[in-house]
Design a protein around this motif. Structure first.
Motif, PDB file in Angstrom:
ATOM      1  N   PRO A  15       0.833  -1.211   0.000  1.00 13.37           N
ATOM      2  CA  PRO A  15       0.000   0.000   0.000  1.00 13.37           C
ATOM      3  C   PRO A  15       0.866   1.260   0.000  1.00 13.37           C
ATOM      4  O   PRO A  15       1.970   1.257   0.549  1.00 13.37           O
ATOM      5  CB  PRO A  15      -0.806  -0.102   1.291  1.00 13.37           C
ATOM      6  CG  PRO A  15      -0.425  -1.347   1.959  1.00 13.37           C
ATOM      7  CD  PRO A  15       0.650  -2.001   1.205  1.00 13.37           C
ATOM      8  N   ARG A  18      -0.035   8.443   1.529  1.00 14.36           N
ATOM      9  CA  ARG A  18       0.237   9.838   1.172  1.00 14.36           C
ATOM     10  C   ARG A  18      -0.527  10.737   2.135  1.00 14.36           C
ATOM     11  O   ARG A  18      -1.400  10.280   2.859  1.00 14.36           O
ATOM     12  CB  ARG A  18      -0.210  10.127  -0.269  1.00 14.36           C
ATOM     13  CG  ARG A  18       0.494   9.293  -1.316  1.00 14.36           C
ATOM     14  CD  ARG A  18       0.049   9.647  -2.728  1.00 14.36           C
ATOM     15  NE  ARG A  18      -1.388   9.710  -2.953  1.00 14.36           N
ATOM     16  CZ  ARG A  18      -2.191   8.667  -3.159  1.00 14.36           C
ATOM     17  NH1 ARG A  18      -1.700   7.456  -3.154  1.00 14.36           N
ATOM     18  NH2 ARG A  18      -3.483   8.841  -3.370  1.00 14.36           N
ATOM     19  N   THR A  20      -2.744  14.444   2.245  1.00  7.24           N
ATOM     20  CA  THR A  20      -3.363  15.510   1.463  1.00  7.24           C
ATOM     21  C   THR A  20      -2.769  16.840   1.920  1.00  7.24           C
ATOM     22  O   THR A  20      -2.029  16.896   2.913  1.00  7.24           O
ATOM     23  CB  THR A  20      -4.895  15.529   1.660  1.00  7.24           C
ATOM     24  OG1 THR A  20      -5.180  15.842   3.025  1.00  7.24           O
ATOM     25  CG2 THR A  20      -5.516  14.199   1.285  1.00  7.24           C
ATOM     26  N   VAL A  26      -4.090   9.187   3.303  1.00  4.41           N
ATOM     27  CA  VAL A  26      -4.829   8.438   2.299  1.00  4.41           C
ATOM     28  C   VAL A  26      -3.921   7.327   1.780  1.00  4.41           C
ATOM     29  O   VAL A  26      -2.748   7.555   1.494  1.00  4.41           O
ATOM     30  CB  VAL A  26      -5.362   9.338   1.156  1.00  4.41           C
ATOM     31  CG1 VAL A  26      -4.235  10.065   0.453  1.00  4.41           C
ATOM     32  CG2 VAL A  26      -6.186   8.550   0.170  1.00  4.41           C
ATOM     33  N   SER A  28      -3.553   4.039  -0.978  1.00  6.78           N
ATOM     34  CA  SER A  28      -4.049   3.410  -2.199  1.00  6.78           C
ATOM     35  C   SER A  28      -3.424   2.026  -2.304  1.00  6.78           C
ATOM     36  O   SER A  28      -2.224   1.868  -2.071  1.00  6.78           O
ATOM     37  CB  SER A  28      -3.657   4.228  -3.426  1.00  6.78           C
ATOM     38  OG  SER A  28      -4.211   5.514  -3.347  1.00  6.78           O
ATOM     39  N   THR A  30      -4.185  -2.150  -4.324  1.00  6.25           N
ATOM     40  CA  THR A  30      -4.959  -2.964  -5.253  1.00  6.25           C
ATOM     41  C   THR A  30      -5.110  -4.355  -4.673  1.00  6.25           C
ATOM     42  O   THR A  30      -4.127  -4.943  -4.191  1.00  6.25           O
ATOM     43  CB  THR A  30      -4.258  -3.029  -6.623  1.00  6.25           C
ATOM     44  OG1 THR A  30      -4.117  -1.694  -7.119  1.00  6.25           O
ATOM     45  CG2 THR A  30      -5.061  -3.850  -7.610  1.00  6.25           C
ATOM     46  N   PRO A  50      -8.970  -1.605  -7.443  1.00  3.73           N
ATOM     47  CA  PRO A  50      -8.322  -0.508  -6.708  1.00  3.73           C
ATOM     48  C   PRO A  50      -9.141  -0.113  -5.478  1.00  3.73           C
ATOM     49  O   PRO A  50     -10.372  -0.074  -5.518  1.00  3.73           O
ATOM     50  CB  PRO A  50      -8.267   0.629  -7.725  1.00  3.73           C
ATOM     51  CG  PRO A  50      -9.344   0.325  -8.708  1.00  3.73           C
ATOM     52  CD  PRO A  50      -9.536  -1.162  -8.713  1.00  3.73           C
ATOM     53  N   THR A  52      -9.174   2.665  -1.971  1.00  2.00           N
ATOM     54  CA  THR A  52      -8.651   3.843  -1.295  1.00  2.00           C
ATOM     55  C   THR A  52      -9.145   3.826   0.149  1.00  2.00           C
ATOM     56  O   THR A  52     -10.320   3.551   0.397  1.00  2.00           O
ATOM     57  CB  THR A  52      -9.127   5.139  -1.989  1.00  2.00           C
ATOM     58  OG1 THR A  52      -8.680   5.117  -3.341  1.00  2.00           O
ATOM     59  CG2 THR A  52      -8.580   6.364  -1.306  1.00  2.00           C
ATOM     60  N   TRP A  54      -8.901   6.048   3.979  1.00  2.13           N
ATOM     61  CA  TRP A  54      -8.615   7.372   4.518  1.00  2.13           C
ATOM     62  C   TRP A  54      -8.311   7.307   6.008  1.00  2.13           C
ATOM     63  O   TRP A  54      -8.744   6.395   6.716  1.00  2.13           O
ATOM     64  CB  TRP A  54      -9.813   8.297   4.303  1.00  2.13           C
ATOM     65  CG  TRP A  54     -10.035   8.639   2.859  1.00  2.13           C
ATOM     66  CD1 TRP A  54     -10.790   7.950   1.966  1.00  2.13           C
ATOM     67  CD2 TRP A  54      -9.467   9.740   2.143  1.00  2.13           C
ATOM     68  NE1 TRP A  54     -10.725   8.560   0.734  1.00  2.13           N
ATOM     69  CE2 TRP A  54      -9.928   9.670   0.819  1.00  2.13           C
ATOM     70  CE3 TRP A  54      -8.616  10.780   2.501  1.00  2.13           C
ATOM     71  CZ2 TRP A  54      -9.563  10.595  -0.141  1.00  2.13           C
ATOM     72  CZ3 TRP A  54      -8.261  11.701   1.545  1.00  2.13           C
ATOM     73  CH2 TRP A  54      -8.734  11.610   0.236  1.00  2.13           C
ATOM     74  N   ALA A  58      -6.296   4.140   6.644  1.00  4.51           N
ATOM     75  CA  ALA A  58      -5.149   4.185   5.741  1.00  4.51           C
ATOM     76  C   ALA A  58      -3.861   3.851   6.490  1.00  4.51           C
ATOM     77  O   ALA A  58      -3.027   3.073   6.008  1.00  4.51           O
ATOM     78  CB  ALA A  58      -5.046   5.558   5.099  1.00  4.51           C
ATOM     79  N   GLU A  94     -13.446   2.779  -8.053  1.00  8.72           N
ATOM     80  CA  GLU A  94     -12.660   2.208  -6.973  1.00  8.72           C
ATOM     81  C   GLU A  94     -13.543   1.977  -5.756  1.00  8.72           C
ATOM     82  O   GLU A  94     -14.663   2.487  -5.683  1.00  8.72           O
ATOM     83  CB  GLU A  94     -11.500   3.136  -6.606  1.00  8.72           C
ATOM     84  CG  GLU A  94     -11.959   4.484  -6.100  1.00  8.72           C
ATOM     85  CD  GLU A  94     -10.837   5.504  -5.992  1.00  8.72           C
ATOM     86  OE1 GLU A  94      -9.679   5.166  -6.269  1.00  8.72           O
ATOM     87  OE2 GLU A  94     -11.139   6.641  -5.630  1.00  8.72           O
ATOM     88  N   VAL A  96     -13.948   2.684  -1.820  1.00 11.05           N
ATOM     89  CA  VAL A  96     -13.503   3.514  -0.702  1.00 11.05           C
ATOM     90  C   VAL A  96     -13.784   2.700   0.560  1.00 11.05           C
ATOM     91  O   VAL A  96     -14.932   2.386   0.869  1.00 11.05           O
ATOM     92  CB  VAL A  96     -14.239   4.869  -0.672  1.00 11.05           C
ATOM     93  CG1 VAL A  96     -13.804   5.680   0.543  1.00 11.05           C
ATOM     94  CG2 VAL A  96     -13.975   5.635  -1.951  1.00 11.05           C
TER      95      VAL A  96
END
Length: 158
Positions: A15, A18, A20, A26, A28, A30, A50, A52, A54, A58, A94, A96
């Motif tokens: 994973p 990142r 914001t 966050v 990301s 797969t 995919p 995502t 948060w 995350a 994707e 969430v």
């Protein structure tokens, strides 16, 4: 309306975490989700989905999961439109994530290099000693005579 998705599969890659511009985390990743059938060449068929996640979810995913980990995710399906580098309009679909859970045994999600995540190797279980005679203070394991055979003529009592 109802928009609920639940999938289980293996992480296709590590994973990516990142931040914001406002400081929210966050991630990301797969998930490779097996369809349960094989193609004409005998290869397993999988969907590459995919996902995502948060904030704390995350951070949890990035801390405890790596490529190949078995993972269960529930969340919602979301689509978004964007323009690629060539100016073409694209749509991305994707999941969430609302909740992420371990789906495999502990050993399948263990930290790399066989450690417990603290830099110390995991101790191997001690070898079991050979059969020993029970001491006088120990409890008996019983004998085969503890349970009597019940004669049954096949009639039900009701």
């Amino acid at each position: 309306m109802l928009n609920v998705v639940a999938i289980m599969g293996r992480l296709a890659r590590d994973p990516e975490l990142r931040q914001t511009t406002t400081g929210k985390s966050v991630a990301s990743f797969t998930i490779a989700c097996d369809r349960g059938r094989r193609d004409a060449n005998g290869q397993n068929v999988a969907d590459w989905i995919p996902v995502t996640a948060w904030d704390r979810t995350a951070e949890f995913v990035c801390k405890y999961f790596q490529k190949g980990s078995l993972i269960a995710v529930d969340g919602r399906l979301q689509s978004r439109s964007y323009q690629d580098k060539n100016g073409n309009n694209r749509t991305a679909i994707e999941i969430v994530a609302n909740n992420v859970n371990f789906a495999g045994p502990k050993s399948a999600n263990a930290a790399p290099m066989g450690d417990a995540g603290y830099g110390a190797p995991v101790a191997e279980p001690a070898a079991r000693p050979a059969m020993q005679q029970p001491s006088a203070a120990s409890y008996s394991a019983g004998s085969n005579d503890d349970f009597a055979l019940i004669e049954d003529e096949g009639d039900l009592p009701f």
